[in-house]
Design an enzyme around this catalytic site. Structure first.
Site, mmCIF file in Angstrom:
data_model
loop_
_atom_site.group_PDB
_atom_site.id
_atom_site.type_symbol
_atom_site.label_atom_id
_atom_site.label_comp_id
_atom_site.label_asym_id
_atom_site.label_seq_id
_atom_site.Cartn_x
_atom_site.Cartn_y
_atom_site.Cartn_z
ATOM 1 N N GLU A 251 40.662 46.705 56.309
ATOM 2 C CA GLU A 251 39.606 45.856 55.748
ATOM 3 C C GLU A 251 39.575 45.967 54.215
ATOM 4 O OE1 GLU A 251 37.073 42.991 55.586
ATOM 5 O OE2 GLU A 251 37.448 43.714 57.612
ATOM 6 N N GLU B 238 42.519 39.418 49.088
ATOM 7 C CA GLU B 238 41.721 38.215 48.813
ATOM 8 C C GLU B 238 41.316 38.147 47.339
ATOM 9 O OE1 GLU B 238 38.474 38.181 51.578
ATOM 10 O OE2 GLU B 238 39.709 37.341 53.173
#
Length: 163
Positions: free
Chosen positions: A94, A101
């Protein structure tokens, strides 16, 4: 008429340009000078992920819940180690997803690019795979002792079948 620039002047400009480039490179990268500073930067990353990424908070919540249930059910050390590695792997993936991103957003800004979409989708897919495997491992490790604690017996042992 354009005045001629001497070779010495050209060399000075080139040297000054290189010096400015090196100074900009150094100031654009924060490099930890010691171990505590490295840990401080890592803590900032964790704080950022926890405060801005809903899914990171969800994964932390599920991990804490699974560990609470593990201790309540009295899982052995090896099962706890497997749970810790599994939960940690989901959190690591994560964090990597968040980093990917962010880098993609930095590189392309608000424009759309199909390769940016692929990078983001693949990193999100990695989180999904890690999460599914984590849930499967938690089910395999937690359900048998949970069912035993609740007094439910779903599987017959070979001794019970012979009676």
């Amino acid at each position: 008429m354009v005045p001629e620039i001497s070779n010495d002047s050209k060399r000075e400009v080139r040297d000054m340009s290189k010096t400015l480039q090196r100074a900009n490179k150094r100031s654009s990268w924060k490099i930890a000078k010691d171990l505590p500073t490295s840990f401080l930067y890592a803590a900032k990353g964790l704080k950022y992920a926890f405060s801005t990424q809903r899914n990171f908070r969800i994964h932390v919540g599920f991990a804490l819940g699974a560990f609470g249930l593990s201790f309540f059910l009295g899982l052995n050390k090896s099962d706890l180690a497997i749970m810790a590695l599994t939960a940690t792997s989901v959190l690591v993936v994560e964090l990597l997803n968040t980093a990917i991103e962010s880098v993609v957003d930095l590189a392309i800004g608000k424009r759309f690019h199909p390769l940016a979409q692929i990078a983001k989708d693949c990193s999100a897919g990695a989180v999904l795979v890690a999460s599914i495997s984590s849930v499967l491992i938690a089910v395999l490790l937690l359900f048998p002792p949970l069912l035993k604690q609740l007094g439910v017996c779903l599987l017959y042992t070979s001794d019970a079948a012979d009676e």
